[in-house]
Design a protein around this motif. Structure first.
Motif, mmCIF file in Angstrom:
data_model
loop_
_atom_site.group_PDB
_atom_site.id
_atom_site.type_symbol
_atom_site.label_atom_id
_atom_site.label_comp_id
_atom_site.label_asym_id
_atom_site.label_seq_id
_atom_site.Cartn_x
_atom_site.Cartn_y
_atom_site.Cartn_z
ATOM 1 N N MET A 193 0.841 -1.191 0.000
ATOM 2 C CA MET A 193 0.000 0.000 0.000
ATOM 3 C C MET A 193 0.884 1.252 0.000
ATOM 4 N N ASN A 690 -11.363 -4.182 4.767
ATOM 5 C CA ASN A 690 -11.842 -2.923 5.316
ATOM 6 C C ASN A 690 -10.765 -1.838 5.283
ATOM 7 N N ILE A 691 -9.546 -2.225 5.616
ATOM 8 C CA ILE A 691 -8.481 -1.227 5.743
ATOM 9 C C ILE A 691 -7.763 -0.987 4.415
ATOM 10 N N PRO A 695 -8.099 1.637 -0.911
ATOM 11 C CA PRO A 695 -7.024 2.441 -1.508
ATOM 12 C C PRO A 695 -6.452 1.828 -2.785
ATOM 13 N N PRO A 700 -6.578 7.844 -2.850
ATOM 14 C CA PRO A 700 -7.009 8.647 -1.703
ATOM 15 C C PRO A 700 -6.668 10.122 -1.938
ATOM 16 N N GLU A 702 -5.601 12.463 -0.010
ATOM 17 C CA GLU A 702 -4.339 12.962 0.540
ATOM 18 C C GLU A 702 -3.184 12.633 -0.398
ATOM 19 N N THR A 703 -3.205 11.406 -0.923
ATOM 20 C CA THR A 703 -2.170 11.000 -1.871
ATOM 21 C C THR A 703 -2.182 11.908 -3.094
ATOM 22 N N ALA B 354 -7.387 9.209 3.427
ATOM 23 C CA ALA B 354 -6.008 8.821 3.744
ATOM 24 C C ALA B 354 -5.632 7.571 2.954
ATOM 25 N N PRO B 355 -4.335 7.358 2.749
ATOM 26 C CA PRO B 355 -3.909 6.172 2.006
ATOM 27 C C PRO B 355 -4.313 4.873 2.699
ATOM 28 N N SER B 356 -4.431 4.898 4.021
ATOM 29 C CA SER B 356 -4.871 3.690 4.693
ATOM 30 C C SER B 356 -6.350 3.834 5.029
ATOM 31 N N GLY B 357 -7.096 2.778 4.849
ATOM 32 C CA GLY B 357 -8.520 2.832 5.133
ATOM 33 C C GLY B 357 -8.833 2.888 6.618
ATOM 34 N N ARG B 358 -7.784 2.912 7.452
ATOM 35 C CA ARG B 358 -8.009 2.857 8.882
ATOM 36 C C ARG B 358 -8.181 4.254 9.494
ATOM 37 N N ARG B 361 -11.601 8.319 8.131
ATOM 38 C CA ARG B 361 -12.782 7.804 7.434
ATOM 39 C C ARG B 361 -13.895 8.832 7.504
ATOM 40 N N PHE B 380 -11.114 2.666 16.003
ATOM 41 C CA PHE B 380 -11.306 1.672 14.945
ATOM 42 C C PHE B 380 -11.280 0.227 15.430
ATOM 43 N N TYR B 381 -10.188 -0.153 16.074
ATOM 44 C CA TYR B 381 -10.053 -1.570 16.439
ATOM 45 C C TYR B 381 -11.060 -1.980 17.506
ATOM 46 N N LEU B 384 -14.216 -2.773 15.825
ATOM 47 C CA LEU B 384 -14.189 -4.093 15.181
ATOM 48 C C LEU B 384 -14.409 -5.206 16.196
ATOM 49 N N GLN B 387 -17.942 -5.304 17.325
ATOM 50 C CA GLN B 387 -18.777 -5.933 16.304
ATOM 51 C C GLN B 387 -18.687 -7.449 16.366
ATOM 52 N N ALA B 388 -17.449 -7.930 16.409
ATOM 53 C CA ALA B 388 -17.259 -9.378 16.411
ATOM 54 C C ALA B 388 -17.968 -10.014 17.604
#
Lengths: 743, 743
Positions: A193, A690-691, A695, A700, A702-703, B354-358, B361, B380-381, B384, B387-388
């Motif tokens: 990524m 999800n994460i 991308p 994205p 920002e990129t 952002a480049p990461s989906g984490r 958002r 985020f975590y 998750l 949810q689980a």
């Protein structure tokens, strides 16, 4: 498989590999072979590789090359493909750390098979419906040979069902394998990524960074599609919107264009012939002539140069007329939209534009050379129907290819061949020949059988209506992967067992029974797969490195072209272009090896060293090929990775289910402790999706917001996306005029 | 069920309904009950409904109200909920056009059950493992009574297995049902999409149109989150970005706020008491006093007014200090971002930042009152994991509630009760009482049992970490739906059959056997479900319309508040606010009726009229309630529809699988012709998802680009999104100062 034939097969493969290595060393040194062995080098530097080379320098070079070098020469797609090897190697290596030193001694010091062999030899492999609890395994003699031979002793099967303490170690092994895979996959996804992000935010902007593909533009009788797009996007994006290029139906234009190219080529040829006929004795030369009808056999004789010039002039006029007609009349409901900054383009590619999801759909534009023009203009519902039909065909193909595969793997086994063709028995008496044939025949048959499929699947994927070639390749690889897993892996594993158990299973195909079947068929297939992997490894990579077939093909083509067609040197160069990696063929095959390795890693850890060798040598050889041979024509910027990632997880899932089955077969009471593993894999997959997944589909913001230092002008971008046959033919005019004045 | 008890049950239900209708007519005319029966009218017009009303005017009013009226009063969510009734009515009506006139005569003129009854009565219902081919049905006597009674004759079961010509008609019925459902669902989805689009592009803009919710803002030690958001969004959106409101941890602030509110209330109360003590005899009045500790029982006596004023002053100071501390120190990784135009806000809500989906958002902001503040700031975590865990709990709940449900439906059946409690036999001798009890007991037990669950599931959904109350309601409804389908529908249908067949099924739970089981249990359950539907219909909607319980509750609460708490009239008004529809409770229950109707529509078409009555009367009653009673506090703008749509398709799928099973049981050779139906449903679902789903998640840019004529200022928007306890307390200052000067 007997130990003797197993070792013979390994030794043969390895010696073929050594021979091919030496052949490569020898052939790659001859400058006339450079176009085959150094295509990428010649293309990137414009010159031949440095001369004095020590033997096996390529290994050092491949080893030392940095990821940046690879990306520069093979694109991010190439680097991602090599990442598959690194990742597999890491996963298998880390697994081996536990499995080899712990599990193999545990198996080797057990004696389950000894007991079984005694009873098995007494029943002589014919206990089809016997009360013996291993009767299901007994039926596998076709693949395995009559007894549990050498390698099988180092597998979990050699542990007695009652020896629970030892089985616990294998359970730990399963967890270790899963955790190792998660950690390595996570890190790799993150890394790739970052690579993609760096590429997308590079200060040197690419045409596709400013371009959005809009499709399913609704029909509006008051405006042309180009006007529609202009109005629509100007309203939403104002100053940021530059212009659009509507996709057109270009069948006729492209026909004219091709004809024109043909005549231009013929003209060049005739002129060259005329030039060479001007000898000192006859300084005016002989103007070449030809007949105009039926391959130059009938019709009146004409002066070739004049005739072709006339034709070209005529065609240029017709092409231009057609071009202007097409630009207005043949607009279709798809367009490339150009913006003057990357942020707006990235945002526009992601946003939903119309209230209905059926119209004005946008996506990031593929690279110009990546576009599949004939698919972009397929309307929404047609695309859906095509998809449904293609999926149905693929489903049927995957399902029913199993029958011939199982048939082949059964028929080509030596024992069955001997029964069918009695003369084979006499061949069988020649010791080593017998061993080699017994080892290779089934694998060769299998490989040959599979070589036909990717092309068919690629054709199907194109029919599906995908917009970019890179996506098409991925879709093909995906289909082929499921085919390979279902048919080769499961087909061979279950192989003959299935035939015998089919009656028992009929009308009763529940989850439980499939898992049990999977478990019971596994261990004897392990040595088959070891042979399979080593064949692919030694012979496959030997051939890949030495490129014997492309070399032969290149030289014969060159000879043919030079002799009969008198082509210029430039075209000869192009003829040697090997194109990019054949991802749709390679990825599923590599994934098959990984799947096999993951499935057997715990149950029969002896598979691990061979699989590691496969990925290790593959990594070296393919790095060499990426640096020196293959030339990508487009780059999807790493979109291959999510594809590979998901399939590695599928392989892990298959392996976890297999282990569930095998532990059940072993009557291990705590087998339920393995149940969290497949659930964990699904959750891990969901998390990564999800994460990381999004991308890879879009850029994205920002990129996209990083500063651009070097960007193409809007004219250049539009020109890049204009199909060749629509480009204004300035150079043609020049050519014709020039030659006319010459005359 | 015997015909007699069946008819008794219907008659009883219907008479209860009539009584409740008359009660409603009577009670709703009394002005003192207006707050209960006309809450929405009073809130929207500010006045009571027009006086002279003819009997049953409400039916005409509900019938004649336009969709716009409904949207105005009940929000798009309310209109969408009513659409469920319309859609169901249409689907069932169109199905009935074929099923009632064609299939019922076909069944009624057959004689399968006659034959079976004879053999069944000879074996006396005790053929548990007999060779009789209907033995599986024979075991269902607990629900069905000893023989195939009245209604069963009009069902497909009455067609002999050999009578293939008639069965063909039922197959056509299945196709008709499916096609009708697709067409109606398609049109409805399109219609609701248009409604939503109109609402979103209304010229009167709403605060949420300009707002985006950003969550999972990464931690940065050099800046506060507010600075981060400012920098980040200013760079990307320039002038369009206005400002942000970072979400804060407000536990302490909110505690102060509540305390303050409490003291303010007490102060008002004391002042009122002081005022009322100023009689003519004693014009200076008695200043109220109280003790400060332990509910005013211990501690020193103080002057109440002074004491509370002091407390309020003190608390206001502390609240203000806390507010300023919180604004800087307690910023969490989520923020509302405000833009000055709708297009940018819509685009920003959809784009990946952002480049990461984490991290970073974004999503469209819910309406201010719709936000679940404590969930927005969950990292985020953690989300998750929540949810689980929640999914696991829900899965277990759905799975294991089946045991008590099956138990209850078995135990409460009359026959079993008689065995358990011999004294019931004497009650049973009183003719009509016996019939009523036999009909109602199982249903009452079932309903009571189910009433507990939605609250629990809502609690779980909140735990899951959803951001908006409307989403939370949908998630609860979804969970409850699957619970209801799995446990009530399947549980009752399979009911006792399962107990008997469990041993046979054990370790063999394949797709085939489940489908067969489903098919074999169906027909006898039909009359049970007819009774169930008519109970829900007549008693349920009778109670809904007459609002007896809310009325009693309201009056007793009012009395209590007036007597003991001396609350002002304003609060009494609020006490009568019935809130919005209880979607999470109602939707799954309505969907259960629809599922039952779809499953039996072809097999036992007599279910259809009752289900149509359910949705018809329900539509009328709930339209009345939407227009006059329920008051929505937020609106998700139709997001409920995709949810309902998917669940209708699930119901259709269940019905198609059921029919597959039932036709198989009937040994119909062409049953495979039903196989395309579930596939078609899946494809239809995919198509709708592809076209319609996304516009319900975000605002399409074209919709957002319509001209705005009336928009809130940015200050108003920010104020709307600021939690109450963070608002500047200007009015408090005023209050305190005013009362101090008075003093």
């Amino acid at each position: 498989m007997e130990t003797a034939s197993f070792i013979t097969s390994l030794a043969t493969s390895f010696s073929i590999f050594c021979v091919l290595l030496i052949v490569y060393e020898f052939l790659s040194r001859q400058p006339r072979n450079y176009p085959v062995y150094y295509a990428a080098v010649r293309l990137s530097t414009g010159s031949d590789p440095p001369e004095p080379r020590r033997p096996f320098t390529w290994i050092r070079e491949a080893w030392e090359a940095s990821e940046t070098d690879i990306i520069k020469l093979a694109g991010l797609d190439g680097a991602v493909y090599l990442s598959l090897f690194e990742t597999s190697l890491k996963i298998l290596g880390c697994t081996a750390i536990f499995c080899l030193p712990v599990l193999i001694p545990l198996s080797a010091t057990s004696h389950n098979y000894n007991t079984l062999n005694t009873s098995s030899s007494s029943t002589n492999g014919s206990t089809v419906n016997g009360s013996h609890k291993f009767s299901a395994l007994g039926n596998l003699t076709v693949i395995r040979g009559p007894s549990f031979g050498g390698f099988d002793r180092f597998a979990m099967g050699n542990i007695s069902d009652h020896d629970r303490n030892r089985i616990w170690a294998f359970l730990v092994g399963s967890y270790w394998l899963s955790v190792v895979t998660y950690v390595i996959l996570w890190k790799k996804y993150k890394h790739i990524m970052t690579l993609r992000s760096t590429l997308l935010s590079s200060t040197k902007a690419q045409p596709e960074d400013f371009t959005v593909l809009v499709h399913d533009i609704p029909y509006d009788k008051t405006m042309t599609h180009a006007q529609q797009v202009d109005t629509f996007f100007k309203k939403l994006y104002g100053e940021s919107y530059e212009r659009c290029l509507v996709v057109m139906k270009l069948k006729k234009t492209s026909k004219f264009w091709k004809e024109l190219e043909k005549f231009k080529e013929k003209l060049t040829l005739s002129e060259a012939r005329f030039l060479s006929s001007k000898t000192k004795a006859k300084p005016e030369g002989i103007r070449p002539q030809h007949r105009t009808q039926f391959f130059g056999l009938f019709g009146s004789k004409v002066d070739s140069i004049d005739y072709f010039r006339e034709k070209i002039k005529d065609l240029v006029a017709r092409l231009e007329a057609e071009q202007s007609r097409v630009r207005i009349k043949e607009q279709e409901g798809a367009a490339f939209v150009f913006f003057n900054n990357r942020i707006t383009a990235a945002a526009a590619a992601q946003a939903m534009h119309a209230p209905s999801g059926r119209t004005w759909r946008t996506m990031p534009a593929p690279q110009p050379k990546d576009v599949v023009w004939e698919n972009v203009l397929i309307p929404f519902y047609e695309r859906l129907i095509r998809q449904a039909v293609v999926y149905l065909i693929v489903f049927l193909t995957v399902l029913f290819y199993m029958i011939p595969v199982a048939f082949i793997s059964a028929v080509t086994s030596w024992n069955n061949l001997e029964i069918a063709f009695p003369f084979m028995k006499t061949i069988g008496k020649v010791g080593p020949l017998h061993a080699i044939l017994q080892a290779y025949l089934p694998q060769l048959a299998l490989s040959g059988f599979l070589a036909l499929l990717p092309t068919f699947l690629k054709f199907l994927s194109k029919l599906e209506g995908l917009f970019s070639k890179s996506h098409l390749i991925r879709a093909t690889a995906g289909k082929y992967f499921y085919f390979v897993i279902f048919n080769v892996f499961l087909g061979v594993t279950l192989g003959t067992t299935l035939f015998n158990s089919l009656k028992r299973l009929k009308g009763n195909l529940s989850f439980d029974s499939v898992v049990q079947l999977l478990g019971s068929s596994l261990p004897p297939a392990a040595s088959f797969f070891i042979t399979y992997i080593s064949l692919k490894l030694f012979v496959g990579y030997g051939l890949e490195l030495s490129r014997i077939f492309p070399l032969l093909f290149y030289h014969s083509k060159k000879k043919f072209m030079r002799k009969f067609m008198n082509k210029p040197e430039q075209e000869l160069k192009e003829a040697s272009n090997p194109g990019p990696f054949k991802y749709h063929r390679n990825v599923p095959n590599d994934m098959l090896v990984l799947t096999i390795a993951l499935c057997y890693a715990v149950i029969a850890p002896m598979v691990l060293p061979f699989a590691m060798l496969y990925f290790g040598i593959g990594w070296l050889v393919l790095r060499n090929q990426a640096l020196k041979v293959y030339v990508p024509s487009y780059d999807s910027k790493g979109c291959l990775w999510p594809h590979i990632h998901v399939r590695i997880l599928v392989a892990l899932l298959v392996s976890q289910l297999t282990m569930l089955g095998y532990f059940t077969i072993k009557r291990f009471v705590y087998t339920f402790l393995l149940l969290p593993l497949p659930i964990a894999t699904l959750m891990f997959g969901y998390l990564c999706q999800n994460i990381f997944y999004h991308p890879f589909k879009v850029t994205p913001l920002e990129t996209a917001s990083r500063e651009v230092k070097e960007m193409p002008s809007i004219q250049e971008i539009v020109r890049d996306y204009t199909p060749t046959c629509l480009l204004e033919e300035d150079n043609i005019h020049d050519d014709v005029e020039k030659s006319e004045t010459e005359k």
